[in-house]
Structure formats: C-alpha cells, structure tokens
Design a protein around this motif. Structure first.
Motif, short mmCIF file in Angstrom:
data_model
loop_
_atom_site.label_atom_id
_atom_site.label_comp_id
_atom_site.label_asym_id
_atom_site.label_seq_id
_atom_site.Cartn_x
_atom_site.Cartn_y
_atom_site.Cartn_z
N LYS A 220 86.19 -9.03 -13.65
CA LYS A 220 86.02 -10.45 -14.02
C LYS A 220 85.24 -11.23 -12.97
CE LYS A 220 90.26 -10.67 -16.76
NZ LYS A 220 91.71 -10.99 -16.68
N GLY A 221 84.90 -10.57 -11.85
CA GLY A 221 84.15 -11.26 -10.80
C GLY A 221 85.01 -12.15 -9.93
N PHE A 222 86.33 -11.91 -9.93
CA PHE A 222 87.26 -12.73 -9.14
C PHE A 222 87.46 -12.19 -7.73
CE2 PHE A 222 89.89 -13.74 -13.24
CZ PHE A 222 88.91 -14.62 -13.66
N GLY A 223 87.19 -10.90 -7.53
CA GLY A 223 87.53 -10.25 -6.27
C GLY A 223 86.54 -10.57 -5.17
N TYR A 224 87.05 -10.94 -4.00
CA TYR A 224 86.20 -11.22 -2.84
C TYR A 224 86.76 -10.52 -1.61
CZ TYR A 224 83.44 -14.67 -5.31
OH TYR A 224 82.58 -15.27 -6.19
N ILE A 225 85.85 -10.08 -0.75
CA ILE A 225 86.23 -9.39 0.48
C ILE A 225 85.65 -10.12 1.67
CG2 ILE A 225 85.91 -7.28 1.82
CD1 ILE A 225 85.99 -5.74 -0.80
N LEU A 226 86.50 -10.38 2.65
CA LEU A 226 86.03 -10.90 3.93
C LEU A 226 85.73 -9.69 4.79
CD1 LEU A 226 85.84 -13.81 5.31
CD2 LEU A 226 87.84 -13.07 6.60
N ALA B 225 95.32 -10.19 0.81
CA ALA B 225 95.84 -8.99 1.47
C ALA B 225 94.91 -8.63 2.62
CB ALA B 225 95.91 -7.83 0.48
N ILE B 226 95.50 -8.23 3.73
CA ILE B 226 94.69 -7.89 4.92
C ILE B 226 94.90 -6.44 5.31
CG2 ILE B 226 96.49 -8.75 6.51
CD1 ILE B 226 94.07 -9.75 8.27
N ASP B 227 93.83 -5.80 5.74
CA ASP B 227 93.93 -4.45 6.27
C ASP B 227 94.69 -4.52 7.59
OD1 ASP B 227 93.30 -2.06 7.81
OD2 ASP B 227 91.78 -1.65 6.29
N GLU B 228 95.70 -3.66 7.75
CA GLU B 228 96.57 -3.85 8.93
C GLU B 228 95.84 -3.70 10.25
OE1 GLU B 228 99.17 0.22 8.03
OE2 GLU B 228 99.86 -1.76 7.48
N LYS B 229 94.72 -2.98 10.26
CA LYS B 229 94.02 -2.88 11.54
C LYS B 229 93.38 -4.20 11.94
CE LYS B 229 89.74 -0.47 10.17
NZ LYS B 229 90.09 0.36 9.04
N PHE B 230 93.30 -5.14 11.01
CA PHE B 230 92.76 -6.47 11.31
C PHE B 230 93.85 -7.55 11.39
CE2 PHE B 230 89.03 -4.34 9.46
CZ PHE B 230 88.09 -4.61 10.43
N ALA B 231 95.11 -7.12 11.21
CA ALA B 231 96.21 -8.10 11.20
C ALA B 231 96.36 -8.78 12.56
CB ALA B 231 97.51 -7.40 10.81
N PRO C 114 85.33 -4.08 5.41
CA PRO C 114 86.30 -4.89 4.66
C PRO C 114 87.57 -5.14 5.48
CG PRO C 114 85.41 -3.14 3.28
CD PRO C 114 84.96 -2.86 4.68
N ALA C 115 87.97 -6.41 5.59
CA ALA C 115 89.14 -6.75 6.39
C ALA C 115 90.21 -7.47 5.58
CB ALA C 115 88.72 -7.62 7.58
N VAL C 116 89.79 -8.41 4.71
CA VAL C 116 90.75 -9.18 3.92
C VAL C 116 90.26 -9.24 2.48
CG1 VAL C 116 92.08 -11.34 3.78
CG2 VAL C 116 91.08 -10.67 5.96
N TYR C 117 91.21 -9.12 1.55
CA TYR C 117 90.90 -9.24 0.12
C TYR C 117 91.51 -10.51 -0.43
CZ TYR C 117 90.79 -8.55 -4.86
OH TYR C 117 90.57 -8.73 -6.20
N SER C 118 90.83 -11.10 -1.39
CA SER C 118 91.38 -12.25 -2.10
C SER C 118 90.75 -12.35 -3.47
CB SER C 118 91.09 -13.52 -1.31
OG SER C 118 91.48 -14.64 -2.03
#
Length: 171
Positions: free
Chosen positions: A54-60, A100-106, A66-70
């Motif tokens: 749907k084009g809603f997914g974004y990655i920081l 959600a964040i990848d734990e190595k970037f937490a 990739p570190a954080v998803y929203s």
C-alpha cells in the motif's frame, strides 16, 4: 552517530525480511518490558507485506543500513474517528503505526530522529498534523512522544485494546 547519514525512504518488498526481524525484536522487547502491546499475533509478516504493497512502509536508514521501521498512513485510521477525548485538529493528518527498531541501533535516539523525519515529511506534503497511539504501558514510546511535544488527546480502541492517542500540529 552524529556524522552518520540518516534518511527516511519508502520500504520495498526486498526489505520485508529485515522489517519483520525488527518487528519481532520489538515484540520481544515489549514482552520483556511487561507490556501487553503486540503480544497477540499483530503485527505479523502479512501486516508488513500489506504496508509495503500500500506504500505505507518507511525505513529510517543510517548510512544506508535499515535501522527503524514505521508505517505512515495519510488520513486513514478508522479507529481515530471515535476518541474518548478530543483531537487537536480535524484537518489532514499522518498516522504513525508499527514503529520498530533494529536492536543494534537501540538506545541511540533514532526513534526521536524518525519523528523529526516524519514531521518533515508531513510538512513537505502540506499536511496539518501527526497522530499516533501507543499502549499505556509502552513507557519508552510515551517518553519519546512527550519529549517531541505531542499532546495527549484521549483514548482510542485499536487492535482490540485501548490506546493512548497523541497529536502534534505541524503546520
């Protein structure tokens, strides 16, 4: 981290596994924190695939990694039409879901950076506000929302649970 290049980009189907891994780590962190959020089979891999489709997914990303998803959804959250309380505005809005964040970037302040990028995204699209909800026991997210200047607006019912709802006027 200061010299790292941090960007927000749209998620692609190739990102599915890494996003699902981040969400699974977050589900486990919620559980360890004693939170009931995300402990009932949602979100799942189908949620991720649907977000991307749907084009809603974004990655920081941090230096391309990739570190954080929203999920960022424009003007569409049926649960938000009924609030015990009151939103600050009734104009166009961006909904933030499934952070959600990848734990190595937490622990590096990246979720706050995510919200900076979401607010930029909102402003650049001429959208009035950002709306977000979280569980009453998701202390980490509650602290982030407070630090970023989000106002508590009341409670909404989402995914079978009562959530605290917040809004920040951007323009």
């Amino acid at each position: 981290m200061n010299s790292a290049e941090i960007k927000l980009r749209k998620a692609e189907i190739e990102d599915r596994e890494i996003i699902w891994e981040m969400i699974q780590q977050s589900i486990e962190r919620r559980r360890q924190d004693g939170s009931t959020q995300w402990q009932n089979g949602y979100p799942n891999i189908n949620t991720v695939e649907s977000d991307i489709a749907k084009g809603f997914g974004y990655i920081l990303t941090v230096d391309g990694e990739p570190a954080v998803y929203s999920a960022l959804i424009l003007n569409d959250e049926p649960a938000y039409s009924t609030i015990e309380g009151a939103w600050l505005s009734n104009g166009e809005f961006v909904v933030v879901h499934r952070v959600a964040i990848d734990e190595k970037f937490a622990g590096q302040g990246l979720v706050k950076k995510l919200f900076d990028h979401i607010e930029e995204f909102t402003k650049s699209h001429g959208i009035q506000s950002v709306k977000v909800d979280t569980n009453h026991d998701n202390i980490a997210m509650l602290k982030i929302l407070e630090s970023k200047g989000y106002s508590y607006c009341g409670e909404v019912v989402l995914a079978g649970g009562i959530r605290k709802a917040f809004e920040k006027i951007i323009i």
